[in-house]
Design a protein around this motif. Structure first.
Motif, PDB file in Angstrom:
ATOM      1  N   PHE A  48      49.945  27.756   8.332  1.00  0.00           N
ATOM      2  CA  PHE A  48      50.762  29.019   7.754  1.00  0.00           C
ATOM      3  C   PHE A  48      50.443  30.282   8.473  1.00  0.00           C
ATOM      4  CE2 PHE A  48      49.929  25.934   4.518  1.00  0.00           C
ATOM      5  CZ  PHE A  48      50.997  25.934   3.796  1.00  0.00           C
ATOM      6  N   SER A  49      51.549  31.151   8.813  1.00  0.00           N
ATOM      7  CA  SER A  49      51.444  32.475   9.148  1.00  0.00           C
ATOM      8  C   SER A  49      52.380  33.421   8.694  1.00  0.00           C
ATOM      9  CB  SER A  49      51.442  32.338  10.719  1.00  0.00           C
ATOM     10  OG  SER A  49      52.623  31.873  11.084  1.00  0.00           O
ATOM     11  N   GLY A  50      52.209  34.504   9.178  1.00  0.00           N
ATOM     12  CA  GLY A  50      53.293  35.498   8.606  1.00  0.00           C
ATOM     13  C   GLY A  50      52.777  36.545   7.436  1.00  0.00           C
ATOM     14  N   PRO A  51      53.408  37.470   7.137  1.00  0.00           N
ATOM     15  CA  PRO A  51      52.972  38.473   6.226  1.00  0.00           C
ATOM     16  C   PRO A  51      52.446  37.953   4.930  1.00  0.00           C
ATOM     17  CG  PRO A  51      55.232  39.390   6.772  1.00  0.00           C
ATOM     18  CD  PRO A  51      55.019  37.699   7.551  1.00  0.00           C
ATOM     19  N   LEU A  52      52.897  36.955   4.386  1.00  0.00           N
ATOM     20  CA  LEU A  52      52.458  36.630   3.023  1.00  0.00           C
ATOM     21  C   LEU A  52      51.739  35.479   3.140  1.00  0.00           C
ATOM     22  CD1 LEU A  52      55.672  36.404   0.620  1.00  0.00           C
ATOM     23  CD2 LEU A  52      53.596  37.873   0.614  1.00  0.00           C
ATOM     24  N   SER A  53      51.098  35.004   4.480  1.00  0.00           N
ATOM     25  CA  SER A  53      50.222  33.769   4.468  1.00  0.00           C
ATOM     26  C   SER A  53      49.078  33.755   3.737  1.00  0.00           C
ATOM     27  CB  SER A  53      50.058  33.386   5.864  1.00  0.00           C
ATOM     28  OG  SER A  53      49.373  34.569   6.691  1.00  0.00           O
ATOM     29  N   ARG A  57      47.574  31.617   0.600  1.00  0.00           N
ATOM     30  CA  ARG A  57      46.440  31.010   0.521  1.00  0.00           C
ATOM     31  C   ARG A  57      45.802  31.177  -0.634  1.00  0.00           C
ATOM     32  NH1 ARG A  57      46.041  32.716   6.054  1.00  0.00           N
ATOM     33  NH2 ARG A  57      47.162  31.042   7.361  1.00  0.00           N
ATOM     34  N   ARG A  58      45.580  32.272  -1.020  1.00  0.00           N
ATOM     35  CA  ARG A  58      44.909  32.584  -2.288  1.00  0.00           C
ATOM     36  C   ARG A  58      45.399  31.950  -3.359  1.00  0.00           C
ATOM     37  NH1 ARG A  58      43.968  38.637  -0.355  1.00  0.00           N
ATOM     38  NH2 ARG A  58      42.168  38.280   0.998  1.00  0.00           N
ATOM     39  N   VAL A  59      46.565  31.738  -3.791  1.00  0.00           N
ATOM     40  CA  VAL A  59      47.185  31.291  -4.833  1.00  0.00           C
ATOM     41  C   VAL A  59      47.444  29.683  -4.612  1.00  0.00           C
ATOM     42  CG1 VAL A  59      48.568  33.232  -5.438  1.00  0.00           C
ATOM     43  CG2 VAL A  59      49.676  31.462  -4.276  1.00  0.00           C
ATOM     44  N   GLY A  60      46.998  29.241  -3.424  1.00  0.00           N
ATOM     45  CA  GLY A  60      46.904  27.587  -3.449  1.00  0.00           C
ATOM     46  C   GLY A  60      47.957  27.125  -2.933  1.00  0.00           C
ATOM     47  N   ARG A  63      47.141  23.852  -0.616  1.00  0.00           N
ATOM     48  CA  ARG A  63      46.632  22.849  -1.537  1.00  0.00           C
ATOM     49  C   ARG A  63      47.941  22.126  -2.143  1.00  0.00           C
ATOM     50  NH1 ARG A  63      43.819  25.587  -4.553  1.00  0.00           N
ATOM     51  NH2 ARG A  63      44.973  25.907  -6.253  1.00  0.00           N
ATOM     52  N   ILE A  64      49.179  22.889  -2.505  1.00  0.00           N
ATOM     53  CA  ILE A  64      50.138  22.110  -2.957  1.00  0.00           C
ATOM     54  C   ILE A  64      50.970  21.434  -2.067  1.00  0.00           C
ATOM     55  CG2 ILE A  64      52.643  22.742  -3.872  1.00  0.00           C
ATOM     56  CD1 ILE A  64      51.211  25.100  -5.513  1.00  0.00           C
ATOM     57  N   TYR A  65      51.056  21.925  -0.606  1.00  0.00           N
ATOM     58  CA  TYR A  65      51.360  21.420   0.538  1.00  0.00           C
ATOM     59  C   TYR A  65      50.712  19.978   0.687  1.00  0.00           C
ATOM     60  CZ  TYR A  65      55.182  23.611   3.211  1.00  0.00           C
ATOM     61  OH  TYR A  65      56.205  23.956   3.519  1.00  0.00           O
TER      62      TYR A  65
END
Length: 86
Positions: A48-53, A57-60, A63-65
């Motif tokens: 994962f990358s980018g401004p919202l990465s 990650r903090r919201v999980g 893990r869902i992926y």
């Protein structure tokens, strides 16, 4: 929701790397297939990358992926089997 995938790397029978760009982040899925004694071994990597990465990650989201990994790998196995049966 479905997002278009861009194929970043494709090695027939060996590897597939896809890039998905939902709003404000990028997901790279890599699948690699190696011969094994009982058939093949599939390795899956997720990046994962980018401004919202970081917030994702903090919201999980990773893990869902990962929960969807079994379904994704099953599809890759089916596609690999279909291509060897042609």
């Amino acid at each position: 929701r479905d997002y278009p995938c861009r194929i970043r790397r494709f090695e027939p029978g060996r590897a597939l790397e896809l890039e998905v760009r939902p709003p404000f982040f990028v997901v790279i899925n890599t699948y690699e297939v190696e011969p094994a004694e009982s058939g093949a071994r599939i390795r899956h990597a997720l990046e994962f990358s980018g401004p919202l990465s970081v917030p994702m990650r903090r919201v999980g989201i990773p893990r869902i992926y990962r929960r969807q990994l079994d379904q994704e790998v099953a599809k890759v196995i089916a596609l690999a089997g279909a291509s060897t049966n042609q």
